[in-house]
Design an enzyme around this catalytic site. Structure first.
Site, PDB file in Angstrom:
ATOM      1  N   GLY A  26     -17.259  -6.059  29.193  1.00  0.00           N
ATOM      2  CA  GLY A  26     -17.994  -4.797  29.248  1.00  0.00           C
ATOM      3  C   GLY A  26     -19.474  -5.061  29.446  1.00  0.00           C
ATOM      4  O   GLY A  26     -19.859  -5.964  30.185  1.00  0.00           O
ATOM      5  N   SER A  53     -11.181  -3.944  33.310  1.00  0.00           N
ATOM      6  CA  SER A  53     -12.279  -4.891  33.498  1.00  0.00           C
ATOM      7  C   SER A  53     -11.809  -6.154  34.228  1.00  0.00           C
ATOM      8  O   SER A  53     -12.610  -6.842  34.857  1.00  0.00           O
ATOM      9  CB  SER A  53     -12.869  -5.312  32.148  1.00  0.00           C
ATOM     10  N   HIS A 108     -23.310  -9.666  17.622  1.00  0.00           N
ATOM     11  CA  HIS A 108     -23.716  -8.747  16.560  1.00  0.00           C
ATOM     12  C   HIS A 108     -22.970  -9.205  15.301  1.00  0.00           C
ATOM     13  O   HIS A 108     -21.797  -9.578  15.384  1.00  0.00           O
ATOM     14  CB  HIS A 108     -23.343  -7.312  16.943  1.00  0.00           C
ATOM     15  N   ASP A 191     -30.299  -4.266  12.929  1.00  0.00           N
ATOM     16  CA  ASP A 191     -29.751  -3.663  14.142  1.00  0.00           C
ATOM     17  C   ASP A 191     -29.198  -2.266  13.837  1.00  0.00           C
ATOM     18  O   ASP A 191     -29.481  -1.302  14.553  1.00  0.00           O
ATOM     19  CB  ASP A 191     -28.646  -4.552  14.725  1.00  0.00           C
ATOM     20  N   GLU A 231     -40.055  13.167  29.748  1.00  0.00           N
ATOM     21  CA  GLU A 231     -41.302  12.411  29.625  1.00  0.00           C
ATOM     22  C   GLU A 231     -41.235  11.305  28.571  1.00  0.00           C
ATOM     23  O   GLU A 231     -42.146  10.477  28.489  1.00  0.00           O
ATOM     24  CB  GLU A 231     -42.476  13.356  29.315  1.00  0.00           C
ATOM     25  N   SER A 252     -54.175  12.247  27.617  1.00  0.00           N
ATOM     26  CA  SER A 252     -55.446  12.975  27.495  1.00  0.00           C
ATOM     27  C   SER A 252     -55.944  12.920  26.054  1.00  0.00           C
ATOM     28  O   SER A 252     -55.169  12.670  25.130  1.00  0.00           O
ATOM     29  CB  SER A 252     -55.238  14.440  27.896  1.00  0.00           C
TER      30      SER A 252
HETATM   31  P1  NAD Z   1     -18.174  -2.745  25.695  1.00  0.00           P
HETATM   32  O1  NAD Z   1     -17.563  -1.566  25.070  1.00  0.00           O
HETATM   33  O2  NAD Z   1     -19.153  -2.537  26.796  1.00  0.00           O
HETATM   34  O3  NAD Z   1     -17.071  -3.746  26.305  1.00  0.00           O
HETATM   35  C1  NAD Z   1     -15.855  -3.974  25.692  1.00  0.00           C
HETATM   36  C2  NAD Z   1     -14.942  -4.866  26.505  1.00  0.00           C
HETATM   37  O4  NAD Z   1     -13.826  -5.170  25.683  1.00  0.00           O
HETATM   38  C3  NAD Z   1     -14.388  -4.223  27.762  1.00  0.00           C
HETATM   39  O5  NAD Z   1     -14.264  -5.212  28.741  1.00  0.00           O
HETATM   40  C4  NAD Z   1     -13.002  -3.744  27.316  1.00  0.00           C
HETATM   41  O6  NAD Z   1     -12.085  -3.707  28.384  1.00  0.00           O
HETATM   42  C5  NAD Z   1     -12.627  -4.844  26.363  1.00  0.00           C
HETATM   43  N1  NAD Z   1     -11.654  -4.420  25.334  1.00  0.00           N
HETATM   44  C6  NAD Z   1     -11.627  -3.265  24.643  1.00  0.00           C
HETATM   45  N2  NAD Z   1     -10.583  -3.256  23.781  1.00  0.00           N
HETATM   46  C7  NAD Z   1      -9.960  -4.460  23.933  1.00  0.00           C
HETATM   47  C8  NAD Z   1      -8.829  -5.068  23.336  1.00  0.00           C
HETATM   48  N3  NAD Z   1      -8.129  -4.443  22.403  1.00  0.00           N
HETATM   49  N4  NAD Z   1      -8.474  -6.328  23.745  1.00  0.00           N
HETATM   50  C9  NAD Z   1      -9.158  -6.981  24.690  1.00  0.00           C
HETATM   51  N5  NAD Z   1     -10.253  -6.446  25.307  1.00  0.00           N
HETATM   52  C10 NAD Z   1     -10.632  -5.208  24.938  1.00  0.00           C
HETATM   53  O7  NAD Z   1     -18.803  -3.627  24.512  1.00  0.00           O
HETATM   54  P2  NAD Z   1     -20.344  -4.047  24.337  1.00  0.00           P
HETATM   55  O8  NAD Z   1     -21.200  -2.833  24.191  1.00  0.00           O
HETATM   56  O9  NAD Z   1     -20.670  -5.065  25.380  1.00  0.00           O
HETATM   57  O10 NAD Z   1     -20.306  -4.741  22.888  1.00  0.00           O
HETATM   58  C11 NAD Z   1     -19.787  -6.035  22.691  1.00  0.00           C
HETATM   59  C12 NAD Z   1     -20.510  -6.690  21.512  1.00  0.00           C
HETATM   60  O11 NAD Z   1     -21.874  -6.907  21.839  1.00  0.00           O
HETATM   61  C13 NAD Z   1     -20.505  -5.850  20.240  1.00  0.00           C
HETATM   62  O12 NAD Z   1     -20.422  -6.731  19.150  1.00  0.00           O
HETATM   63  C14 NAD Z   1     -21.859  -5.185  20.264  1.00  0.00           C
HETATM   64  O13 NAD Z   1     -22.344  -4.817  18.980  1.00  0.00           O
HETATM   65  C15 NAD Z   1     -22.700  -6.317  20.848  1.00  0.00           C
HETATM   66  N6  NAD Z   1     -23.955  -5.914  21.498  1.00  0.00           N
HETATM   67  C16 NAD Z   1     -23.918  -4.972  22.477  1.00  0.00           C
HETATM   68  C17 NAD Z   1     -25.078  -4.632  23.142  1.00  0.00           C
HETATM   69  C18 NAD Z   1     -25.028  -3.681  24.330  1.00  0.00           C
HETATM   70  O14 NAD Z   1     -25.985  -3.683  25.078  1.00  0.00           O
HETATM   71  N7  NAD Z   1     -23.987  -2.891  24.554  1.00  0.00           N
HETATM   72  C19 NAD Z   1     -26.297  -5.227  22.775  1.00  0.00           C
HETATM   73  C20 NAD Z   1     -26.302  -6.214  21.785  1.00  0.00           C
HETATM   74  C21 NAD Z   1     -25.114  -6.547  21.152  1.00  0.00           C
HETATM   75 MG    MG Z   2     -29.507  -3.315  18.683  1.00  0.00          MG
HETATM   76 MG    MG Z   3     -26.056  -2.385  17.601  1.00  0.00          MG
HETATM   77 MG    MG Z   4     -56.843   8.887  26.222  1.00  0.00          MG
HETATM   78 MG    MG Z   5     -47.378  17.029  28.696  1.00  0.00          MG
END
Ligand code: NAD
Ligand code: MG
Ligand code: MG
Ligand code: MG
Ligand code: MG
Ligand code: MG
Length: 331
Positions: A26, A53, A108, A191, A231, A252
């Protein structure tokens, strides 16, 4: 000042002979897998059978396996599944395939810190958490830059866990921007606090309340949308570039005076007391318990809230206005 580490502080060579399984493709998963591969490392992707995916990962040139098989062939398992599904997938497909000397990692700390995943003693457990959304982790890497990351060691079975975590951060481009050391507990609590109080919860509540106040006073919803939502990005860009000072320089004097005199009336002592309460719910595990139980029950409250939010007038006005912005379509 906390120490930031950069490219020169991390050794990618530590990962040269390792097969890295990125579980999930994801937001974070695709960015980690592609960046690691482009850093010259051996990457496979683990997904459940029939995952949509999987096609994308294959189209991007990656090898895809069922989660259990990916975990089995890998030396390093990075779990990038939604936090609420990690426990079950870990127990059923990953844990049985962990071998002594493997590295188990997360972006995370939620599941490890709150005891949803309890790793065995014979593996390293580390975290590499980019402080930005996945698509930025990929885009900045492509541009020769990176997104700053946090890294942490939860369990050091090999004696090398810290260097390994730093090497992984280098592989995804994090050390180009700088990485900062933390603990699973600190990352998890800050977080959750940041996303609940400021970034997601606080900001969307502020935007909606401002919009609703103007609209109920009889102003056009389109104007309310521009003033209270659109904005926000322009202001936040200035703040991120040069702090509050740069933003205040650019607005401003009228706006700046209004900011300094009226802002503190919006975030009151009551608001701060509520922030401390929310932090306490995070620290005691009350929020984690609520989220885990909500998911086990099939997300009834979550689903209802998502539906109600989607019906908010600000979303309708926004959709119409954004469809008319030619510059938004181009990006
Ligand atoms: P996401 O929801 O974007 O992606 C999830 C992926 O897991 C997808 O490919 C989905 O197909 C797959 N999936 C879902 N259920 C499944 C299952 N049962 N078995 C196998 N695959 C499965 O997730 P994300 O937002 O990238 O988050 C992933 C981790 O990264 C989390 O721990 C999140 O807290 C952490 N994180 C995310 C972000 C962010 O920008 N989204 C930032 C920092 C940390
Ligand atoms: Mg965060
Ligand atoms: Mg978070
Ligand atoms: Mg100013
Ligand atoms: Mg304004
Ligand atoms: Mg989401």
């Amino acid at each position: 000042m906390a120490r930031m580490y950069y490219d020169a502080d991390a050794q990618l060579e530590l990962l040269k002979d390792k097969t890295i399984a990125v579980i999930g493709y994801g937001s974070q998963g695709h960015a980690h897998a592609l960046n690691l591969r482009d850093s010259g490392l051996k990457v496979v992707v683990g997904l459940y059978a029939g995952s949509r995916s999987a096609e994308r990962a294959r189209a991007d040139g990656l090898t895809v396996h069922p989660v259990a098989e990916a975990a089995k062939i890998a030396d390093w398992i990075m779990i990038l599944l939604p936090d609420e599904v990690q426990r079950v997938v870990y127990e059923q497909e990953i844990a049985p395939n962990l071998q002594t000397g493997n590295v188990l990692s997360f972006a995370h700390g939620f599941n490890v810190h709150f005891g949803q995943i309890v790793p065995p003693d014979n593996v390293d457990v580390v975290m590499i958490a980019p402080k930005g959304p996945g698509h930025l982790v990929r885009r900045t890497y492509d541009q020769g830059e990176g997104v700053p990351c946090l890294f942490a060691v939860y369990q050091n079975a090999s004696g090398q866990a810290r260097d390994l975590a730093m090497a992984y951060a280098k592989g995804i481009g994090g050390t180009r921007a700088g990485i900062l050391e933390t603990t699973f507990r600190e990352e998890t609590e800050t977080d959750l606090f940041g996303e609940q109080v400021v970034l997601c919860g606080g900001l969307s509540a502020l935007i909606k309340a401002g919009f609703e106040t103007l609209v109920s006073a009889g102003y056009q919803p389109e104007l309310a949308y521009f003033e209270c939502l659109h904005e926000v990005k322009l202001i936040v860009d200035l703040i991120v570039e040069g702090g509050l000072a740069k933003m205040r320089d650019s607005i401003s004097n009228t706006a700046e005076y209004g900011d300094l005199t009226r802002g503190p009336r919006i975030i009151t002592d009551d608001t701060r007391a509520e922030m401390r309460k929310i932090l306490h719910e995070i620290q005691t595990g009350q929020f984690a318990r609520e989220f885990v139980l909500e998911n086990m029950a099939g997300k009834p409250g979550f689903t209802a809230m998502r539906r109600r939010e989607a019906e908010h007038p600000i979303e309708q006005v926004g959709q119409e206005l954004r469809s008319m912005f030619s510059w938004l379509k181009r990006t």
